[in-house]
Write an enzyme that holds these catalytic residues in place. Structure first.
Site, mmCIF file in Angstrom:
data_model
loop_
_atom_site.group_PDB
_atom_site.id
_atom_site.type_symbol
_atom_site.label_atom_id
_atom_site.label_comp_id
_atom_site.label_asym_id
_atom_site.label_seq_id
_atom_site.Cartn_x
_atom_site.Cartn_y
_atom_site.Cartn_z
ATOM 1 N N HIS A 102 0.848 -1.544 -0.144
ATOM 2 C CA HIS A 102 -0.135 -0.108 0.205
ATOM 3 C C HIS A 102 0.228 1.246 -0.133
ATOM 4 O O HIS A 102 0.624 2.460 -0.290
ATOM 5 C CB HIS A 102 -1.223 -0.277 1.338
ATOM 6 C CG HIS A 102 -2.033 1.080 1.408
ATOM 7 N ND1 HIS A 102 -3.358 1.452 0.801
ATOM 8 C CD2 HIS A 102 -1.626 2.196 2.345
ATOM 9 C CE1 HIS A 102 -3.909 2.526 0.709
ATOM 10 N NE2 HIS A 102 -2.824 3.055 1.944
ATOM 11 N N GLU A 103 1.999 1.391 0.688
ATOM 12 C CA GLU A 103 2.920 2.303 0.923
ATOM 13 C C GLU A 103 3.163 2.608 -0.639
ATOM 14 O O GLU A 103 3.961 4.069 -0.833
ATOM 15 C CB GLU A 103 3.701 1.861 2.494
ATOM 16 C CG GLU A 103 3.138 2.546 3.411
ATOM 17 C CD GLU A 103 1.991 2.931 3.823
ATOM 18 O OE1 GLU A 103 2.240 4.399 3.200
ATOM 19 O OE2 GLU A 103 1.265 3.090 4.382
ATOM 20 N N HIS B 143 1.530 4.784 -3.043
ATOM 21 C CA HIS B 143 1.193 5.881 -2.878
ATOM 22 C C HIS B 143 2.488 6.396 -3.447
ATOM 23 O O HIS B 143 2.729 7.511 -4.085
ATOM 24 C CB HIS B 143 1.629 6.311 -1.403
ATOM 25 C CG HIS B 143 0.167 6.006 -0.781
ATOM 26 N ND1 HIS B 143 -0.661 7.272 -1.287
ATOM 27 C CD2 HIS B 143 0.007 5.537 0.827
ATOM 28 C CE1 HIS B 143 -1.412 6.297 -0.272
ATOM 29 N NE2 HIS B 143 -1.590 5.645 0.896
ATOM 30 N N GLU C 251 -6.257 7.224 -0.779
ATOM 31 C CA GLU C 251 -6.036 5.535 -0.389
ATOM 32 C C GLU C 251 -7.177 4.812 -1.368
ATOM 33 O O GLU C 251 -6.684 3.682 -1.211
ATOM 34 C CB GLU C 251 -7.069 5.956 0.938
ATOM 35 C CG GLU C 251 -6.294 7.038 2.250
ATOM 36 C CD GLU C 251 -4.568 6.014 2.370
ATOM 37 O OE1 GLU C 251 -4.858 4.667 2.460
ATOM 38 O OE2 GLU C 251 -3.967 7.026 2.314
ATOM 39 N N ASP D 35 -5.106 0.960 -2.017
ATOM 40 C CA ASP D 35 -5.588 0.262 -1.799
ATOM 41 C C ASP D 35 -5.412 -0.814 -3.183
ATOM 42 O O ASP D 35 -5.338 -2.398 -3.148
ATOM 43 C CB ASP D 35 -6.822 -0.330 -1.522
ATOM 44 C CG ASP D 35 -6.781 0.362 0.084
ATOM 45 O OD1 ASP D 35 -6.277 0.416 0.474
ATOM 46 O OD2 ASP D 35 -7.896 0.569 0.450
#
Length: 484
Positions: free
Chosen positions: A135-136, A139, A200, A204
């Site tokens: 997930h990070e 980003h 977000e 995801d």
């Protein structure tokens, strides 16, 4: 930092595992938008890497970052497996651990991704941990940070500076950090929250794809969300993170639905994950005596996932509790079954140093160094054994070679400084201390150390010129930082 707080606190620098997602997108769940490139006009990759390096150095000086070669190598290797599946990777990613029991992770400029130890402790398996890191990574790869800057181009430099300061403070003290962020950017708080929802949801989607393609269980994301939801229900006081970033059922359901589109994966438990987890508990949680009791209970009642990981945790707890005979017995048994395991070799080395059996440690580490030259676990353990056995020249030679390839390795610089000090090489010791301060973003102290080194240079003209040149570099960088 004792609570789960900092997700996407500003939308400018730090992104965490956050929520507040509502509804579904009309777009196909696995058709990912190619929108990260729009951020290229907001901030260049060079500047992103520069700012990321600056923030990382500031974090080293303010946050409880763990400088443990074994854990560092584990989290970096795990992260690299995920990065290999990401699109548009522009620079190397740096994964690091923060000693904090909060369940949290965050990313910032230049591919820096921090993970709290509490996240590893609460994860039940490696796929759950990897889901958060994926997930990070998303980003960063989708350039959410730069895109947020583009959306706030009208912000004044003072507002951005306040946000940066608040973020760094939040890494140490969430309540104080969030207060600083609020004070510096109260007017755009709602815009930040709204933008976070979009980022977000995208992270995801991308993260689950990365997770599956890297060979992990794609259900790791939804199962970890379920952990957070269950723990939040059982707490009389909700997690601070879930107060600021609610985790609605829609997000859990969406993650489960996306995972169902990938081939099911049945993975055996990861020994390395459970060894890392045991090491964190034994070295950074509770007291040695309580840890002895904890790991002994796991083994007696057979409540472990992998027996060897519980034995390893008990060996570390015994060592910390000064029960060296018991620790040695367990490590010898573990090494007999897996003689190349660096977790076991590391503790064997500590035991050898404690009992002053230096040659046995040097032998096993030297043999490993032939197979894995410049491996940080082997190299730094061997350097430490050389220092403890007063073989300073060997330690210095080894560390200098290692730092040529790893110039930002803080622990290696610290060991080199110790070796110089004990070998009474004051000039080199102060030069090395200057590099340590530089890695902690303490430019003034670095310059002071170099000026002290200069007093020891005497008639060494080349060294005097090198010191003056380094001082000029540091002063120039100080001015550049002011101009950012």
């Amino acid at each position: 930092m004792n609570k789960l707080v900092l997700g996407l606190v500003s939308g400018i620098v730090v992104f965490g595992l956050s929520a507040q997602l509502k509804g579904q997108t009309s777009q196909s769940k696995n058709q990912l938008p190619e929108i990260g490139i729009v951020a290229s006009s907001a901030i260049s990759l060079d500047k992103e890497m520069l700012i990321g390096d600056i923030l990382m150095r500031q974090l080293r000086g303010q946050a409880p970052i763990i400088n443990d070669p074994l854990l560092d190598e584990y989290i970096q290797d795990l992260g690299n497996r995920l990065v290999a599946q990401a699109d548009d990777v522009k620079f190397p990613y740096t994964f690091f651990l923060i000693n904090n029991q909060a369940i949290n992770a965050f990313a910032f400029f230049g591919g820096h991704i921090g993970t709290h130890t509490g996240l590893i402790i609460q994860a039940r398996n490696e796929s759950e941990l990897a889901s958060v890191l994926a997930h990070e990574v998303s980003h960063v790869s989708q350039r959410h940070i730069a895109r947020r800057i583009e959306a706030q181009q009208k912000s004044s430099p003072l507002q951005i500076a306040s946000l940066l300061g608040g973020i760094l403070l939040a890494a140490v003290n969430p309540e104080a950090g969030i207060a600083a962020i609020t004070a510096g950017n109260a007017a755009s708080a709602q815009r930040t929250i709204n933008y976070t929802r979009q980022n977000e949801k995208e992270a995801d989607r991308v993260g689950i794809r990365i997770l599956a393609q890297a060979g992990f269980d794609p259900n790791g994301a939804s199962s970890f969300f379920e952990i957070l939801t269950a723990k939040n229900r059982s707490n009389s006081r909700p997690f601070a993170f879930l107060q600021t970033h609610p985790l609605p059922e829609s997000r859990v359901a969406d993650a489960r639905t996306r995972a169902a589109t990938y081939r099911p994966v049945n993975l055996a438990p990861s020994l390395t994950f459970h060894l890392a987890r045991s090491r964190i508990i034994a070295r950074y949680y509770a007291t040695p005596s309580r840890n002895v009791e904890y790991f002994s209970g796991l083994l007696t009642e057979q409540r472990y996932v992998i027996k060897e990981a519980a034995q390893y945790g008990l060996a570390l707890a015994y060592f910390a509790n000064k029960q060296y005979v018991e620790s040695q017995k367990l490590i010898d048994e573990l090494l007999e079954g897996s003689p190349d395991n660096l977790f076991y070799i590391d503790t064997y080395t500590d035991l050898a140093v404690q009992s002053k059996q230096f040659e046995s440690a040097i032998k096993i580490l030297s043999n490993r160094a032939k197979l894995a030259p410049n491996n940080q676990v082997v190299t730094l353990n061997l350097a430490n054994v050389y220092i403890q056995s007063e073989q300073y020249d060997q330690a210095i030679r080894l560390l200098k070679d290692f730092l040529l390839l790893n110039p930002k390795h803080l622990l290696a610089h610290e060991l080199l400084s110790e070796a110089y000090q004990k070998n009474q090489q004051n000039l080199e010791m102060h030069q090395t201390k200057a590099e340590i301060y530089y890695l902690l973003a303490a430019h003034s102290r670095a310059i002071d150390s170099l000026q002290t080194a200069y007093t020891f240079s005497q008639d060494r003209k080349v060294e005097r010129q090198r010191i003056r040149g380094r001082i000029d570099q540091l002063r120039t960088e100080q001015e550049r930082l002011k101009a950012l």
